[in-house]
Design a protein around this motif. Structure first.
Motif, PDB file in Angstrom:
ATOM      1  N   VAL A   1     -77.767  27.273 -32.117  1.00 54.65           N
ATOM      2  CA  VAL A   1     -77.629  25.951 -32.721  1.00 54.65           C
ATOM      3  C   VAL A   1     -78.943  25.566 -33.375  1.00 54.65           C
ATOM      4  CG1 VAL A   1     -77.160  23.512 -32.309  1.00 54.65           C
ATOM      5  CG2 VAL A   1     -75.935  25.251 -30.994  1.00 54.65           C
ATOM      6  N   LEU A   2     -78.888  25.277 -34.659  1.00 55.90           N
ATOM      7  CA  LEU A   2     -80.028  24.723 -35.361  1.00 55.90           C
ATOM      8  C   LEU A   2     -79.880  23.219 -35.278  1.00 55.90           C
ATOM      9  CD1 LEU A   2     -82.548  25.102 -37.128  1.00 55.90           C
ATOM     10  CD2 LEU A   2     -81.032  25.080 -39.114  1.00 55.90           C
TER      11      LEU A   2
ATOM     12  N   VAL B   1     -76.400  21.175 -36.033  1.00 55.02           N
ATOM     13  CA  VAL B   1     -76.206  19.783 -35.667  1.00 55.02           C
ATOM     14  C   VAL B   1     -77.255  18.982 -36.436  1.00 55.02           C
ATOM     15  CG1 VAL B   1     -76.319  18.067 -33.825  1.00 55.02           C
ATOM     16  CG2 VAL B   1     -75.291  20.311 -33.382  1.00 55.02           C
ATOM     17  N   SER B   2     -76.794  18.020 -37.208  1.00 51.38           N
ATOM     18  CA  SER B   2     -77.680  17.104 -37.912  1.00 51.38           C
ATOM     19  C   SER B   2     -77.844  15.869 -37.046  1.00 51.38           C
ATOM     20  CB  SER B   2     -77.065  16.748 -39.276  1.00 51.38           C
ATOM     21  OG  SER B   2     -77.917  15.874 -39.986  1.00 51.38           O
ATOM     22  N   PHE B   3     -79.076  15.596 -36.621  1.00 49.93           N
ATOM     23  CA  PHE B   3     -79.347  14.580 -35.611  1.00 49.93           C
ATOM     24  C   PHE B   3     -80.129  13.431 -36.220  1.00 49.93           C
ATOM     25  CE2 PHE B   3     -81.830  13.006 -31.919  1.00 49.93           C
ATOM     26  CZ  PHE B   3     -80.797  12.746 -31.041  1.00 49.93           C
ATOM     27  N   GLY B   4     -79.451  12.317 -36.448  1.00 44.92           N
ATOM     28  CA  GLY B   4     -80.104  11.108 -36.924  1.00 44.92           C
ATOM     29  C   GLY B   4     -79.861  10.821 -38.393  1.00 44.92           C
TER      30      GLY B   4
ATOM     31  N   VAL C   1     -71.722  19.288 -36.882  1.00 45.56           N
ATOM     32  CA  VAL C   1     -71.656  17.989 -36.217  1.00 45.56           C
ATOM     33  C   VAL C   1     -72.777  17.097 -36.743  1.00 45.56           C
ATOM     34  CG1 VAL C   1     -71.881  16.792 -33.996  1.00 45.56           C
ATOM     35  CG2 VAL C   1     -70.636  18.953 -34.115  1.00 45.56           C
ATOM     36  N   TYR C   2     -72.408  15.861 -37.045  1.00 41.95           N
ATOM     37  CA  TYR C   2     -73.378  14.840 -37.423  1.00 41.95           C
ATOM     38  C   TYR C   2     -73.524  13.872 -36.253  1.00 41.95           C
ATOM     39  CZ  TYR C   2     -72.575  16.329 -42.241  1.00 41.95           C
ATOM     40  OH  TYR C   2     -72.482  17.055 -43.396  1.00 41.95           O
ATOM     41  N   VAL C   3     -74.758  13.612 -35.829  1.00 41.41           N
ATOM     42  CA  VAL C   3     -75.023  12.627 -34.780  1.00 41.41           C
ATOM     43  C   VAL C   3     -75.701  11.442 -35.466  1.00 41.41           C
ATOM     44  CG1 VAL C   3     -76.210  12.142 -32.614  1.00 41.41           C
ATOM     45  CG2 VAL C   3     -75.274  14.425 -33.034  1.00 41.41           C
TER      46      VAL C   3
ATOM     47  N   LEU D   1     -77.131  13.135 -28.302  1.00 41.87           N
ATOM     48  CA  LEU D   1     -77.294  14.575 -28.483  1.00 41.87           C
ATOM     49  C   LEU D   1     -76.292  15.330 -27.626  1.00 41.87           C
ATOM     50  CD1 LEU D   1     -78.694  17.132 -29.462  1.00 41.87           C
ATOM     51  CD2 LEU D   1     -80.387  16.789 -27.646  1.00 41.87           C
ATOM     52  N   ILE D   2     -76.156  14.904 -26.371  1.00 38.72           N
ATOM     53  CA  ILE D   2     -75.215  15.558 -25.463  1.00 38.72           C
ATOM     54  C   ILE D   2     -73.791  15.412 -25.995  1.00 38.72           C
ATOM     55  CG2 ILE D   2     -74.356  15.647 -23.096  1.00 38.72           C
ATOM     56  CD1 ILE D   2     -77.394  16.483 -23.710  1.00 38.72           C
ATOM     57  N   ALA D   3     -73.446  14.221 -26.479  1.00 39.96           N
ATOM     58  CA  ALA D   3     -72.115  14.001 -27.046  1.00 39.96           C
ATOM     59  C   ALA D   3     -71.894  14.900 -28.263  1.00 39.96           C
ATOM     60  CB  ALA D   3     -71.931  12.542 -27.415  1.00 39.96           C
ATOM     61  N   GLY D   4     -72.924  15.063 -29.088  1.00 37.71           N
ATOM     62  CA  GLY D   4     -72.804  15.938 -30.260  1.00 37.71           C
ATOM     63  C   GLY D   4     -72.623  17.392 -29.876  1.00 37.71           C
ATOM     64  N   LEU D   5     -73.354  17.837 -28.850  1.00 35.05           N
ATOM     65  CA  LEU D   5     -73.194  19.222 -28.393  1.00 35.05           C
ATOM     66  C   LEU D   5     -71.829  19.426 -27.737  1.00 35.05           C
ATOM     67  CD1 LEU D   5     -76.761  19.937 -27.008  1.00 35.05           C
ATOM     68  CD2 LEU D   5     -75.725  20.858 -29.104  1.00 35.05           C
ATOM     69  N   ALA D   6     -71.344  18.418 -27.036  1.00 41.76           N
ATOM     70  CA  ALA D   6     -70.004  18.507 -26.438  1.00 41.76           C
ATOM     71  C   ALA D   6     -68.951  18.584 -27.547  1.00 41.76           C
ATOM     72  CB  ALA D   6     -69.747  17.312 -25.529  1.00 41.76           C
ATOM     73  N   GLU D   7     -69.142  17.824 -28.613  1.00 43.36           N
ATOM     74  CA  GLU D   7     -68.221  17.892 -29.758  1.00 43.36           C
ATOM     75  C   GLU D   7     -68.263  19.282 -30.386  1.00 43.36           C
ATOM     76  OE1 GLU D   7     -67.724  16.003 -34.213  1.00 43.36           O
ATOM     77  OE2 GLU D   7     -68.759  14.795 -32.701  1.00 43.36           O
ATOM     78  N   LEU D   8     -69.450  19.845 -30.484  1.00 44.37           N
ATOM     79  CA  LEU D   8     -69.605  21.188 -31.013  1.00 44.37           C
ATOM     80  C   LEU D   8     -68.846  22.195 -30.154  1.00 44.37           C
ATOM     81  CD1 LEU D   8     -71.208  22.790 -33.221  1.00 44.37           C
ATOM     82  CD2 LEU D   8     -72.951  23.122 -31.470  1.00 44.37           C
ATOM     83  N   ALA D   9     -68.928  22.043 -28.840  1.00 43.40           N
ATOM     84  CA  ALA D   9     -68.252  22.953 -27.921  1.00 43.40           C
ATOM     85  C   ALA D   9     -66.739  22.839 -28.031  1.00 43.40           C
ATOM     86  CB  ALA D   9     -68.678  22.671 -26.484  1.00 43.40           C
ATOM     87  N   ALA D  10     -66.246  21.652 -28.382  1.00 45.67           N
ATOM     88  CA  ALA D  10     -64.807  21.437 -28.469  1.00 45.67           C
ATOM     89  C   ALA D  10     -64.192  22.058 -29.727  1.00 45.67           C
ATOM     90  CB  ALA D  10     -64.509  19.936 -28.441  1.00 45.67           C
ATOM     91  N   ARG D  11     -65.004  22.466 -30.663  1.00 41.71           N
ATOM     92  CA  ARG D  11     -64.494  23.032 -31.918  1.00 41.71           C
ATOM     93  C   ARG D  11     -64.176  24.494 -31.798  1.00 41.71           C
ATOM     94  NH1 ARG D  11     -67.154  19.994 -36.931  1.00 41.71           N
ATOM     95  NH2 ARG D  11     -66.822  17.925 -36.119  1.00 41.71           N
TER      96      ARG D  11
END
Length: 133
Positions: free
Chosen positions: A52-53, A81-84, A111-113, A123-133
């Motif tokens: 994950v970048l 994951v784009s964060f922010g 995923v966009y956070v 961040l955790i929610a974004g990674l969880a969303e990533l895992a669900a894909r």
């Protein structure tokens, strides 16, 4: 700042990620907070990992080639994951001629956070969303 680590996300079974963080601004402090608060647990690398970048902060035209090089250096499977707000859209600097209007202009985003800055829990929610894909 660029850092790499192998992590498991508590509460998301089976998610093990290798994170290459490109912390370009204040959002990187929130990522550090997530790690130090134990929201991400250090883990050994395993074969089922996803690279994950994690891009956080303002990306300028001068910095974009380094972000693309980091993306290209990751092993498959790889995700971004784009964060922010700054990484997502250029944030408050969107109208500066040297600022990308979102990292998705140069690499594909999974995923966009949102947020300025997003909380560590985001961040955790974004990674969880990533895992669900």
């Amino acid at each position: 700042m660029t850092s790499t680590g192998h992590y498991r996300v508590p509460g998301v079974p089976g998610l093990s990620v290798e994170v290459l963080e490109i912390g370009l601004a204040c959002c990187s402090l929130e990522i550090g907070a997530a790690i130090t608060a134990g929201l991400l647990e250090p883990a050994e690398r395993d074969l089922s990992e996803v690279s994950v970048l994690l891009v956080s902060g303002t990306v300028t035209d001068a910095m974009a080639p380094a972000v693309v090089a980091a993306w290209n250096s990751l092993t498959e499977p790889r995700r971004v994951v784009s964060f922010g707000a700054c990484a997502n859209t250029g944030g408050p600097y969107w109208d500066a001629p040297t600022v990308l209007k979102g990292i998705d202009q140069v690499i594909p985003i999974e995923v966009y956070v949102p947020g300025c800055p997003p909380r560590p829990e985001a961040l955790i929610a974004g990674l969880a969303e990533l895992a669900a894909r």
